[in-house]
Design a protein around this motif. Sequence first.
Motif, mmCIF file in Angstrom:
data_model
loop_
_atom_site.group_PDB
_atom_site.id
_atom_site.type_symbol
_atom_site.label_atom_id
_atom_site.label_comp_id
_atom_site.label_asym_id
_atom_site.label_seq_id
_atom_site.Cartn_x
_atom_site.Cartn_y
_atom_site.Cartn_z
ATOM 1 N N ALA A 40 0.824 -1.214 0.000
ATOM 2 C CA ALA A 40 0.000 0.000 0.000
ATOM 3 C C ALA A 40 0.857 1.263 0.000
ATOM 4 N N VAL A 41 1.971 1.236 0.701
ATOM 5 C CA VAL A 41 2.865 2.395 0.753
ATOM 6 C C VAL A 41 3.485 2.631 -0.623
ATOM 7 N N GLY A 42 3.923 1.573 -1.259
ATOM 8 C CA GLY A 42 4.483 1.693 -2.603
ATOM 9 C C GLY A 42 3.465 2.203 -3.608
ATOM 10 N N TRP A 43 2.231 1.712 -3.507
ATOM 11 C CA TRP A 43 1.180 2.154 -4.423
ATOM 12 C C TRP A 43 0.833 3.617 -4.206
ATOM 13 N N MET A 44 0.872 4.071 -2.949
ATOM 14 C CA MET A 44 0.609 5.495 -2.692
ATOM 15 C C MET A 44 1.675 6.362 -3.347
ATOM 16 N N ALA A 45 2.930 5.931 -3.276
ATOM 17 C CA ALA A 45 4.010 6.700 -3.899
ATOM 18 C C ALA A 45 3.857 6.721 -5.417
ATOM 19 N N ALA A 88 11.874 19.400 -13.218
ATOM 20 C CA ALA A 88 11.879 19.866 -11.830
ATOM 21 C C ALA A 88 10.652 19.357 -11.083
ATOM 22 N N LYS A 89 9.504 19.374 -11.735
ATOM 23 C CA LYS A 89 8.269 18.901 -11.098
ATOM 24 C C LYS A 89 8.379 17.423 -10.741
ATOM 25 N N MET A 90 8.922 16.623 -11.637
ATOM 26 C CA MET A 90 9.051 15.185 -11.373
ATOM 27 C C MET A 90 10.069 14.922 -10.259
ATOM 28 N N VAL A 91 11.182 15.633 -10.286
ATOM 29 C CA VAL A 91 12.201 15.444 -9.239
ATOM 30 C C VAL A 91 11.660 15.892 -7.890
ATOM 31 N N LEU A 92 10.970 17.034 -7.869
ATOM 32 C CA LEU A 92 10.446 17.559 -6.609
ATOM 33 C C LEU A 92 9.281 16.732 -6.063
ATOM 34 N N THR A 93 8.746 15.835 -6.860
ATOM 35 C CA THR A 93 7.704 14.933 -6.377
ATOM 36 C C THR A 93 8.281 13.550 -6.083
ATOM 37 N N ALA A 94 9.091 13.024 -6.989
ATOM 38 C CA ALA A 94 9.579 11.648 -6.849
ATOM 39 C C ALA A 94 10.559 11.481 -5.688
ATOM 40 N N ALA A 97 8.727 11.470 -2.404
ATOM 41 C CA ALA A 97 7.927 10.245 -2.341
ATOM 42 C C ALA A 97 8.805 9.054 -1.957
ATOM 43 N N MET A 98 10.000 8.960 -2.555
ATOM 44 C CA MET A 98 10.916 7.868 -2.203
ATOM 45 C C MET A 98 11.368 7.959 -0.749
ATOM 46 N N ALA A 102 10.747 5.162 2.138
ATOM 47 C CA ALA A 102 11.862 4.584 2.906
ATOM 48 C C ALA A 102 11.693 4.767 4.405
ATOM 49 N N THR A 103 10.979 5.801 4.794
ATOM 50 C CA THR A 103 10.804 6.092 6.221
ATOM 51 C C THR A 103 9.345 5.944 6.641
ATOM 52 N N ALA A 104 8.629 5.024 6.008
ATOM 53 C CA ALA A 104 7.188 4.912 6.209
ATOM 54 C C ALA A 104 6.787 4.713 7.669
ATOM 55 N N ASN A 105 7.626 4.071 8.481
ATOM 56 C CA ASN A 105 7.276 3.832 9.885
ATOM 57 C C ASN A 105 7.854 4.852 10.845
ATOM 58 N N VAL A 106 8.524 5.857 10.334
ATOM 59 C CA VAL A 106 9.122 6.872 11.198
ATOM 60 C C VAL A 106 8.013 7.748 11.777
ATOM 61 N N LEU A 107 8.111 7.994 13.076
ATOM 62 C CA LEU A 107 7.139 8.875 13.728
ATOM 63 C C LEU A 107 7.527 10.326 13.489
ATOM 64 N N LEU A 108 6.593 11.100 12.968
ATOM 65 C CA LEU A 108 6.804 12.531 12.781
ATOM 66 C C LEU A 108 6.098 13.262 13.913
ATOM 67 N N PHE A 109 6.770 14.207 14.494
ATOM 68 C CA PHE A 109 6.217 14.995 15.591
ATOM 69 C C PHE A 109 5.780 14.108 16.753
ATOM 70 N N GLY A 110 6.386 12.916 16.847
ATOM 71 C CA GLY A 110 6.120 12.024 17.961
ATOM 72 C C GLY A 110 4.811 11.276 17.916
ATOM 73 N N ARG A 111 4.021 11.430 16.849
ATOM 74 C CA ARG A 111 2.730 10.755 16.850
ATOM 75 C C ARG A 111 2.209 10.291 15.500
ATOM 76 N N VAL A 112 2.656 10.838 14.415
ATOM 77 C CA VAL A 112 2.115 10.494 13.099
ATOM 78 C C VAL A 112 3.191 9.783 12.291
ATOM 79 N N ARG A 113 2.846 8.686 11.668
ATOM 80 C CA ARG A 113 3.799 7.951 10.826
ATOM 81 C C ARG A 113 3.989 8.671 9.489
ATOM 82 N N SER A 114 5.161 8.506 8.959
ATOM 83 C CA SER A 114 5.515 9.123 7.683
ATOM 84 C C SER A 114 4.568 8.677 6.567
ATOM 85 N N ARG A 115 4.113 7.438 6.641
ATOM 86 C CA ARG A 115 3.188 6.925 5.620
ATOM 87 C C ARG A 115 1.887 7.734 5.599
ATOM 88 N N SER A 116 1.493 8.276 6.741
ATOM 89 C CA SER A 116 0.284 9.109 6.795
ATOM 90 C C SER A 116 0.487 10.393 6.008
#
Length: 139
Positions: A40-45, A88-94, A97-98, A102-116
């Motif tokens: 699901a994470v790969g498909w979102m990217a 530039a648009k593709m680089v600034l998006t891709a 996204a990568m 790669a950090t899909a399980n990293v907690l951002l701000f101590g509560r939200v996962r990167s995948r969110s």
Amino acid sequence: TDRRQYTLRTAGRAVSDPRRQRGRRTPDRNFAVLDRVEPAVGWMAIALVTLSIFDAIFTLTLISRGGSELNPFMDALLQRGVGTFVIAKMVLTAVPAMCLVATANVLLFGRVRSRSLLGALTGLYAGLILYELLLLSLG
């Protein structure tokens, strides 16, 4: 103390033979960079980059019909040429996204996962595409 050391060989193995999907140790769960991602994470990217491609196409179409680019940075790139704008648009998006994959399980701000964040950006891009389709349908 943690005995593990991360080297270029570690990164190479993560690409050639991914095994982990979630961190086993408690510190790894708080900052887990994944070797293998959930589909699901790969498909979102992929969806995010695809929507970015459609955004570029629709933006150029709207500009050809008399519209203008509202983002000053992207407008400056567009003034340099369509190729510069699209690359530039593709680089600034891709690249982000990568990083989010790669950090899909990293907690951002101590509560939200990167995948969110990846899901939220994909949703925002989908909304932008709907808005651009509305503008295109109006003429």
